[in-house]
Write an enzyme that holds these catalytic residues in place. Structure first.
Site, mmCIF file in Angstrom:
data_model
loop_
_atom_site.group_PDB
_atom_site.id
_atom_site.type_symbol
_atom_site.label_atom_id
_atom_site.label_comp_id
_atom_site.label_asym_id
_atom_site.label_seq_id
_atom_site.Cartn_x
_atom_site.Cartn_y
_atom_site.Cartn_z
ATOM 1 N N TYR A 1 125.301 66.457 51.794
ATOM 2 C CA TYR A 1 123.830 65.913 51.884
ATOM 3 C C TYR A 1 124.039 66.262 53.402
ATOM 4 C CZ TYR A 1 118.584 64.857 53.085
ATOM 5 O OH TYR A 1 117.270 65.593 53.350
ATOM 6 N N ASP B 1 129.162 67.856 59.196
ATOM 7 C CA ASP B 1 128.055 67.571 60.293
ATOM 8 C C ASP B 1 128.662 66.151 60.693
ATOM 9 O OD1 ASP B 1 126.057 66.782 59.811
ATOM 10 O OD2 ASP B 1 125.053 66.748 58.056
ATOM 11 N N LYS C 1 120.739 61.513 64.650
ATOM 12 C CA LYS C 1 120.193 60.003 64.900
ATOM 13 C C LYS C 1 120.650 58.972 65.837
ATOM 14 C CE LYS C 1 120.904 59.781 59.927
ATOM 15 N NZ LYS C 1 120.085 59.724 59.137
HETATM 16 N N1 HOZ Z 1 118.080 60.652 54.072
HETATM 17 C C1 HOZ Z 1 118.090 59.869 55.021
HETATM 18 C C2 HOZ Z 1 118.873 58.655 54.294
HETATM 19 N N2 HOZ Z 1 120.758 59.949 54.084
HETATM 20 C C3 HOZ Z 1 116.948 58.827 54.404
HETATM 21 C C4 HOZ Z 1 115.819 58.535 56.177
HETATM 22 C C5 HOZ Z 1 114.795 58.018 56.110
HETATM 23 O O1 HOZ Z 1 114.186 57.577 54.945
HETATM 24 O O2 HOZ Z 1 114.084 57.610 56.810
#
Ligand code: HOZ
Length: 431
Positions: free
Chosen positions: A144, A239, A267
């Site tokens: 992802y 990534d 992050k």
């Molecule tokens: N897509 C994020 C985890 N892989 C979640 C982000 C969120 O909901 O804060």
């Protein structure tokens, strides 16, 4: 546990926000029930709107590597607030953070700050296309890379649990330029490259996957990809939104000793503020405007408050390399506790772990790619998630996510989590 305030908030939220949340995984659809609304957090603890407290293992999906509300970061943010919030003009701190990132991440020579990991990956692929003059991109099933159109093909994380990996709204034209390969399968990549000779601009992957749960690259996989990209003039993009500054000071590329051409970050780089970045070889990054013709911009990019939080976080990590040994030990301690419990109970679930990232998969298969991750028993995971929640342990609400540990997780807390895990396994298996 009483969740009445959270339940009432969710009820109201659904009236005003699509699905009641601002990011799909938070809605608990993958585990059933109603989400917990968080009020505050400190260290490794989060506190909800009903006065419940939890030891938590997601740390905002990664950024809070030093735990919540770290004094140094709080101070940096509050000091910076005194000078206003945003200028839309260059600042000294942007230069300093760029210099620091270049010194920490081995393959990065130049870096551009953006506001999220999604922006970083979208921009990195655009640069790769501009640099090579080619259109196509290879991504891996279950990886992802944020919600940019071209990445929502066979995507992991929330896109899996909602059963629409190929999101409506993504045009066929865009989808046609995204080629997908199975993770950890070099032969498949070779075949795709051969069938699209001279047309592939970029190959992007999570060097350790966090978004189908935690999945590690097999021996030689990253090296093999590097070789293919070198032979074919393809821009290799790591990534490292999740792994950057987490698996080592210089991310997965440092840990595994394989250098990409471009790296996307997010992050931890923002210390909990909305920040992303992409960087890499100067020759490629010099294609980015205004140095080159590939356009990318942002009013809030390099925002002073976000840079203050990020700079303080990265400076701390840079000056305290022992953080990584501490996190490694915590990860191993937790997972070996889980493994002993499973053995004691006669269960045999796969646990993948690297440093402070881990996932317990409810399958007995080795999890090395998307199909093996999907062989997990999702109903069982949902029961386990709620059993843990009711024992005061807050996990990521989906089987297809990695947990992230922080330095604030004490040995005592680790023992509490191990016991809760054992009790929860007993409960869901009626043992
Ligand atoms: N897509 C994020 C985890 N892989 C979640 C982000 C969120 O909901 O804060």
């Amino acid at each position: 546990m009483n969740f009445s305030n959270s339940n009432a908030l969710f009820e109201k939220a659904q009236k005003y926000i699509p699905g009641g949340v601002n990011s799909p995984v938070r809605a608990f659809k993958a585990v059933g029930g109603s989400p917990v609304f968080i009020k505050s957090a400190k260290g490794a603890m989060v506190y909800d709107e009903d006065g419940n407290s939890f030891i938590e293992l997601i740390n905002s999906w990664g950024p809070m590597i030093l735990g919540h509300g770290h004094e140094l970061i709080q101070k940096a943010v509050s000091d910076t607030l005194q000078h206003s919030f945003s200028f839309g003009a260059p600042t000294r701190r942007e230069v300093e953070i760029a210099e620091l990132i270049v010194s920490m991440v081995p393959s990065v020579e130049k870096v551009r700050m953006v506001n999220s990991g999604t922006e970083a990956t979208m921009s990195a692929v655009r640069v790769a296309r501009g640099y090579t003059g080619r259109s196509k991109m290879i991504k891996f099933e279950g990886c992802y890379h944020g919600h940019g159109d071209s990445f929502l093909i066979a995507a992991g994380s929330g896109a899996v649990t909602f059963g629409t990996p190929d999101s409506p709204g993504v045009t066929k034209g865009v989808a046609n330029d995204t080629l997908t390969a199975p993770y950890n399968n070099l032969e498949a990549v070779q075949e795709i490259v051969a069938a699209n000779k001279g047309e592939i601009a970029a190959l992007i992957l999570e060097p350790v996957v966090g978004n189908m749960g935690c999945v590690l690259p097999q021996e030689g996989f990253l090296e093999g990809l590097r070789k293919i990209c070198d032979q074919e003039g393809i821009v290799l993009i790591f990534d490292e939104v999740m792994t950057g500054f987490r698996l080592a000071k210089g991310g997965a590329q440092q840990r595994f000793g394989v250098m990409p051409d471009l790296t996307t970050m997010g992050k931890i780089i923002g210390g909990g503020m909305p920040v992303g970045a992409y960087g890499g070889k100067a020759e490629i990054m010099n294609c980015v405007s205004p140095a080159g013709p590939v356009y990318q911009a942002g009013t809030l990019s390099g925002n002073p408050i976000a840079m203050a939080a990020g700079m303080t976080m990265l400076t701390y990590l840079n000056e305290h390399p022992e953080v990584y040994t501490i996190l490694e030990n915590k990860g191993q301690k937790l997972v070996s506790g889980f493994k002993s419990s499973a053995e004691k109970l006669g269960l045999n679930y796969t646990i993948n772990q690297v440093g402070s990232m881990y996932t317990q998969f409810f399958t007995q298969k080795a999890v090395t790619d998307f199909p093996s991750a999907k062989s997990s028993n999702l109903e069982l995971f949902g029961k386990y998630f709620h059993a843990m929640l009711n024992k005061g342990i807050y996990l990521g609400p989906s089987q297809f996510e990695s947990m992230f540990l922080s330095t604030a997780l004490t040995d005592e807390m680790i023992s509490t989590v191990i016991s809760a895990n054992e009790e929860s396994l007993k409960e869901i298996h009626n043992l």
